[in-house]
Write an enzyme that holds these catalytic residues in place. Structure first.
Site, PDB file in Angstrom:
ATOM      1  N   CYS A   1      27.039   7.188 -43.403  1.00 10.67           N
ATOM      2  CA  CYS A   1      26.561   7.046 -42.021  1.00 10.67           C
ATOM      3  C   CYS A   1      27.703   7.321 -41.040  1.00 10.67           C
ATOM      4  CB  CYS A   1      26.018   5.640 -41.810  1.00 10.67           C
ATOM      5  SG  CYS A   1      25.360   5.372 -40.164  1.00 10.67           S
TER       6      CYS A   1
ATOM      7  N   HIS B   1      16.563   6.502 -43.603  1.00  9.81           N
ATOM      8  CA  HIS B   1      17.885   6.032 -43.174  1.00  9.81           C
ATOM      9  C   HIS B   1      17.890   5.825 -41.656  1.00  9.81           C
ATOM     10  CE1 HIS B   1      22.462   6.164 -43.318  1.00  9.81           C
ATOM     11  NE2 HIS B   1      22.212   6.310 -42.021  1.00  9.81           N
ATOM     12  N   GLU B   2      17.389   6.829 -40.920  1.00  9.62           N
ATOM     13  CA  GLU B   2      17.378   6.753 -39.450  1.00  9.62           C
ATOM     14  C   GLU B   2      16.363   5.722 -38.957  1.00  9.62           C
ATOM     15  OE1 GLU B   2      19.769   8.190 -37.909  1.00  9.62           O
ATOM     16  OE2 GLU B   2      20.387   9.312 -39.688  1.00  9.62           O
TER      17      GLU B   2
ATOM     18  N   HIS C   1      17.765   2.369 -38.908  1.00  5.84           N
ATOM     19  CA  HIS C   1      18.628   2.175 -37.736  1.00  5.84           C
ATOM     20  C   HIS C   1      17.827   1.609 -36.558  1.00  5.84           C
ATOM     21  CE1 HIS C   1      22.701   3.600 -38.378  1.00  5.84           C
ATOM     22  NE2 HIS C   1      22.288   4.686 -38.998  1.00  5.84           N
TER      23      HIS C   1
HETATM   24 CO    CO Z   1      23.291   6.173 -40.108  1.00  3.50          CO
END
Ligand code: CO
Length: 239
Positions: free
Chosen positions: A149, A191-192, A195
């Site tokens: 990341c 993954h995003e 976030h």
């Molecule tokens: Co990231």
């Protein structure tokens, strides 16, 4: 006397010319709108917009910055402001040479994910934007793969995630879409998406995997703290 006269007429014509130029300039740069008020014409507005869009200096939030742990809010207005925000996010993505980026990484607490799987090719057709995304369904089959990341540099580790996800999202004009993502794209998206909910990829690592990056995470925490100290010291010195 003749010299005086010619000097006077020269000066007079100069004053008249300057006056004409000024008033003419004023007429040119202002336009009357339908309410009867004078407003600056589009030229100035466009200039400002262009400046915003070309601005590449966007600060990144690094772990353990608390903005990375906040839950993001829905985007409500699909306007020019959103467009210039997303343009600046893409500028950051290209500057940092990464495939994907989300709004909280650039201090914006909104549900926006952008990516360009081929970031080396700055083409608009490669740019994907997901606004207010949700995961509708996910496959039971999971796979482990190494992730990293931008907000926690030098840290990578295996994370298990569903191989296929079906998602819904809005485009930049506010139209809703449904999509099925597989493989690398499914992983990137998840993954995003994490976030946007304040979840970081190492939160999803197994205990054993997490142990491997513990020292590096501690290092990032120390660096973050020491980053704050000089600024505080400067304030103290100023007093
Ligand atoms: Co990231």
């Amino acid at each position: 006397m003749d010299i005086f006269c010619s000097c006077f007429s020269f000066l007079f014509s100069f004053v008249i010319l300057t006056f004409c130029k000024l008033t003419n300039g004023k007429v040119k740069s202002y336009i009357k709108n339908y309410n009867g008020n004078y407003a600056k014409i589009q030229k100035c507005r466009r200039g400002l917009k262009l400046f915003k869009e070309n601005e590449t200096e966007v600060k990144l939030a690094m772990y353990p910055n608390p903005v990375l742990r906040k839950k993001c809010e829905d985007v409500l207005h699909f306007d020019d402001n959103l467009k210039s925000t997303i343009r600046r996010m893409f500028d950051t993505l290209y500057a940092k040479k990464v495939k994907a980026l989300c709004a909280p990484q650039v201090y914006i607490n909104k549900k926006i994910i952008i990516w360009n799987g081929r970031y080396e090719k700055r083409k608009e057709e490669n740019e994907k934007i997901f606004i207010n995304p949700t995961i509708i369904e996910q496959s039971l089959i999971k796979k482990k793969f190494v992730e990293s990341c931008l907000s926690s540099p030098k840290i990578e580790g295996k994370v298990g995630r569903p191989v296929i996800v079906s998602i819904s999202y809005f485009d930049i004009c506010g139209n809703k879409h449904l999509k099925v993502l597989k493989g690398l794209y499914a992983r990137l998206f998840q993954h995003e998406y994490d976030h946007l909910n304040g979840v970081l990829f190492f939160d999803r690592m197994t205990q054993n995997e997490r142990k491997k990056v513990k020292a590096q995470l501690n290092q990032l925490r120390r660096e973050y703290k020491t980053d704050q100290i000089p600024a505080m010291n400067n304030i103290a010195k100023g007093d």
